[in-house]
Design an enzyme around this catalytic site. Sequence first.
Site, PDB file in Angstrom:
ATOM      1  N   LYS A 183       0.968  -0.808  -0.062  1.00 42.27           N
ATOM      2  CA  LYS A 183      -0.050  -0.032  -0.250  1.00 42.27           C
ATOM      3  C   LYS A 183       1.034   0.900  -0.083  1.00 42.27           C
ATOM      4  O   LYS A 183       0.726   2.103  -0.364  1.00 42.27           O
ATOM      5  CB  LYS A 183      -1.230   0.264   0.657  1.00 42.27           C
ATOM      6  CG  LYS A 183      -1.708   0.940   1.617  1.00 42.27           C
ATOM      7  CD  LYS A 183      -2.575   1.508   0.528  1.00 42.27           C
ATOM      8  CE  LYS A 183      -2.789   2.991   0.279  1.00 42.27           C
ATOM      9  NZ  LYS A 183      -4.307   3.545  -1.127  1.00 42.27           N
ATOM     10  N   CYS A 205      -4.632  11.114   1.639  1.00 40.35           N
ATOM     11  CA  CYS A 205      -3.495   9.695   1.617  1.00 40.35           C
ATOM     12  C   CYS A 205      -1.823  10.002   1.306  1.00 40.35           C
ATOM     13  O   CYS A 205      -0.940  10.204   1.859  1.00 40.35           O
ATOM     14  CB  CYS A 205      -3.918   8.904   1.065  1.00 40.35           C
ATOM     15  SG  CYS A 205      -5.070   7.514   1.317  1.00 40.35           S
TER      16      CYS A 205
HETATM   17  N1  LIG Z   1      -9.824   8.455   1.776  1.00 43.74           N
HETATM   18  C1  LIG Z   1      -9.644   7.672   1.022  1.00 43.74           C
HETATM   19  O1  LIG Z   1      -9.854   8.440  -0.745  1.00 43.74           O
HETATM   20  C2  LIG Z   1      -8.210   6.483   1.371  1.00 43.74           C
HETATM   21  C3  LIG Z   1      -8.323   5.391   0.442  1.00 43.74           C
HETATM   22  C4  LIG Z   1      -7.788   4.666   1.170  1.00 43.74           C
HETATM   23  C5  LIG Z   1      -6.543   3.882   2.046  1.00 43.74           C
HETATM   24  N2  LIG Z   1      -6.984   5.126   2.569  1.00 43.74           N
HETATM   25  C6  LIG Z   1      -6.682   5.295   4.482  1.00 43.74           C
HETATM   26  O2  LIG Z   1      -8.232   4.063   5.254  1.00 43.74           O
HETATM   27  C7  LIG Z   1      -8.148   4.686   6.797  1.00 43.74           C
HETATM   28  C8  LIG Z   1      -9.517   5.974   6.774  1.00 43.74           C
HETATM   29  O3  LIG Z   1      -9.392   6.683   6.158  1.00 43.74           O
HETATM   30  P1  LIG Z   1     -10.802   7.097   5.450  1.00 43.74           P
HETATM   31  O4  LIG Z   1     -10.439   8.777   4.724  1.00 43.74           O
HETATM   32  O5  LIG Z   1     -12.057   6.933   5.340  1.00 43.74           O
HETATM   33  O6  LIG Z   1     -11.030   8.350   7.257  1.00 43.74           O
HETATM   34  P2  LIG Z   1     -11.885   9.664   7.980  1.00 43.74           P
HETATM   35  O7  LIG Z   1     -11.392  10.388   8.691  1.00 43.74           O
HETATM   36  O8  LIG Z   1     -12.895   9.962   6.266  1.00 43.74           O
HETATM   37  O9  LIG Z   1     -12.820   8.439   8.110  1.00 43.74           O
HETATM   38  C9  LIG Z   1     -12.205   7.813   9.925  1.00 43.74           C
HETATM   39  C10 LIG Z   1     -13.741   7.792  10.846  1.00 43.74           C
HETATM   40  O10 LIG Z   1     -13.023   7.688  11.807  1.00 43.74           O
HETATM   41  C11 LIG Z   1     -13.641   7.390  12.936  1.00 43.74           C
HETATM   42  N3  LIG Z   1     -13.120   7.057  13.919  1.00 43.74           N
HETATM   43  C12 LIG Z   1     -12.099   8.014  14.586  1.00 43.74           C
HETATM   44  N4  LIG Z   1     -11.733   7.018  15.437  1.00 43.74           N
HETATM   45  C13 LIG Z   1     -12.094   5.585  15.744  1.00 43.74           C
HETATM   46  C14 LIG Z   1     -12.250   4.954  17.155  1.00 43.74           C
HETATM   47  N5  LIG Z   1     -11.406   4.663  18.100  1.00 43.74           N
HETATM   48  N6  LIG Z   1     -13.897   3.953  16.577  1.00 43.74           N
HETATM   49  C15 LIG Z   1     -14.378   4.184  15.618  1.00 43.74           C
HETATM   50  N7  LIG Z   1     -14.045   5.417  14.792  1.00 43.74           N
HETATM   51  C16 LIG Z   1     -13.374   5.907  14.811  1.00 43.74           C
HETATM   52  C17 LIG Z   1     -13.043   8.688  12.419  1.00 43.74           C
HETATM   53  O11 LIG Z   1     -14.411   9.804  13.652  1.00 43.74           O
HETATM   54  C18 LIG Z   1     -13.659   9.192  11.319  1.00 43.74           C
HETATM   55  O12 LIG Z   1     -15.179   9.387  11.233  1.00 43.74           O
HETATM   56  C19 LIG Z   1      -7.041   5.781   6.709  1.00 43.74           C
HETATM   57  O13 LIG Z   1      -5.373   4.380   6.756  1.00 43.74           O
HETATM   58  C20 LIG Z   1      -6.847   6.421   5.144  1.00 43.74           C
HETATM   59  O14 LIG Z   1      -5.532   5.905   4.815  1.00 43.74           O
HETATM   60  C21 LIG Z   1      -8.382   6.500   3.076  1.00 43.74           C
END
Ligand SMILES: NC(=O)c1ccc[n+]([C@@H]2O[C@H](COP(=O)([O-])OP(=O)(O)OC[C@H]3O[C@@H](n4cnc5c(N)ncnc54)[C@H](O)[C@@H]3O)[C@@H](O)[C@H]2O)c1
Length: 415
Positions: free
Chosen positions: A206, A260
């Site tokens: 990744k 990211c």
């Molecule tokens: N957004 C993208 O396009 C994308 C693509 C590939 C990978 N990622 C990876 O995926 C992961 C998530 O990214 P995202 O964009 O969805 O983030 P985001 O911020 O949109 O969502 C994360 C959610 O997790 C919640 N959260 C935090 N701590 C928590 C806990 N202890 N228990 C329950 N909920 C909790 C937050 O309140 C938030 O709503 C990251 O590691 C990111 O690097 C994101």
Amino acid sequence: MNKKVVVLGVGYVGLPLAITLAKVGYKVIGVDVNKKIVKAINDGSLPIKEKNIENFFIDKKVKENFTVNEKPDYADVFIVCVQTPIDQVSKMPDLSHTISAIESIAPFLKKGNLVILESTLPPFTCRRIIKPLIESRTKLKVGKDVFLAHCPERVMPGETFYELIHNNRVIGGINSKSAHLAREIYASFVKGDIDLTDDVTAEMVKLMENTYRDVNIALANEFSLVADTHHIDIKKAIEFANKHPRVKILNPGIGVGGHCLPKDPWFLIHSDPKNASLILTARKVNELMPEKVAAKIRRILKNIKNPKIVALGLTYKPDSDDLRESPSLEVITLLKEDGYNVVSYDNFVKGHKYRSIANIAKGADCLAVLVEHTAIREELEKYEAKIKSLMRTPIILRIGTSYKPDFFDIKKDEK
Ligand SMILES: NC(=O)c1ccc[n+]([C@@H]2O[C@H](COP(=O)([O-])OP(=O)(O)OC[C@H]3O[C@@H](n4cnc5c(N)ncnc54)[C@H](O)[C@@H]3O)[C@@H](O)[C@H]2O)c1
């Protein structure tokens, strides 16, 4: 399929995943520590924008199988999709959300459960941090009593529902059984290949993917800076260079944004600082781009008294409404800090909408197109002359295009 799945973190990644799992028949509980997000989803108003999300959300199966809560519950599978940022000063990975998510499920873990991390992780997070954490908070042995896998998410915001199903996946298990158990879950909705490996390789895969993009964007950006020095039109130069059968230069821009790319390469850099020198350099090139763009605008405007700048395009990439880590906002902040009069517009962003470019450019000294959405490009191509005629100083700066004309007009003598 009567398995119960808890998805921790219902943001950009977790919510579409939870909905997709519910649609194929899992009983899904989405869990989020953000009360507003939980309430919004329960009230039927979705906290993220995503193509087709409304249709998926009202699907009969999704309504039947998907609930959202502030606290986890007992389940068969737990999938962690929480954010994994970096500290903005030290650039070190911040795994606090991942750790608290695992701590929150520990009281509910029982023999036979599977824990999957979808969040992007630094190498060795699963085996050196998550495995000992689970074992210290429960009486369960990871790999024997409970299983642990990393299945990093590859989706692109905007196309998440399509990509969730059609992208290839890599799954790394803490041991072989963990990887195979995780594959069963993803095989229920993924149409792409599912490659199985160990957890550390999956973590690395990744990070390599996003770093590859960051480094290649940095190269395109650096080419554009050199081209600026030599007054070369970089767009044309790239178009010609890409006619070489083994060359594929990306488009230069004003930096790298989104959730990211600006942070994932740091996970690799900190995991092996002695060797990650190219990755570090690329990151610095991209981080410096907003400053370089602001400097270019300052240079262009140096002889104009009290110039008015109209900045167009605020999101971190074209044709998206996503403002996260947007370099465009950084350029605007830098110019405002210098005392420039900057007004900003973007039809994708609430509070910044406009009717026509001609309308907003009237009386301006510089129209800085920071992010070229398709509609902006089309309007500029059609009405550039008219727009310029309405400006006080007719400067339109399109990033990746030389401000100065070519050395000569190659089309001039064409019959
Ligand atoms: N957004 C993208 O396009 C994308 C693509 C590939 C990978 N990622 C990876 O995926 C992961 C998530 O990214 P995202 O964009 O969805 O983030 P985001 O911020 O949109 O969502 C994360 C959610 O997790 C919640 N959260 C935090 N701590 C928590 C806990 N202890 N228990 C329950 N909920 C909790 C937050 O309140 C938030 O709503 C990251 O590691 C990111 O690097 C994101």
